[in-house]
Design a protein around this motif. Sequence first.
Motif: not given
Length: 120
Positions: A44-56, A58-62, A110-120
């Motif tokens: 489903s196109p919902e698979l890559l919706s903003y809230p789901r990708v943001l949750a990925l 924000q998760h440590g393993l993601g 840049v990738a590491a800094v931006n991933l840290l800025r997204v939060g947990f």
Amino acid sequence: MSKPRSNAPIFWLMFGAGGMLSALLGTALVFITGLAVPLGWFYSPELLSYPRVLALAQHGLGKLFLLAVIALFAWHAAHRILCSLHDIGIHKGLVAKLCCYGSAFAISVVAAVNLLRVGF
């Protein structure tokens, strides 16, 4: 007299890891994110919706997965570009190495800094 230690194994490790990761996951990621989900094939196109990708992101393993994919792909590409420069006749001197490996390092940071800025 002993030879000075080389830093080449470090770059070969990053190149090899990026090559393995891109071979194993690269085509699947391109297929899923570029074709299957946007066109509604199998997923489903919902698979890559903003809230789901943001949750990925924000998760440590993601975060670890995204950083590994971005950084290792960048290091692999940097080494490939450096070898290609040599193939077309541009000497692999210090400037070429700094440009290629420096850009891979910058992309990783840049990738590491931006991933840290997204939060947990």
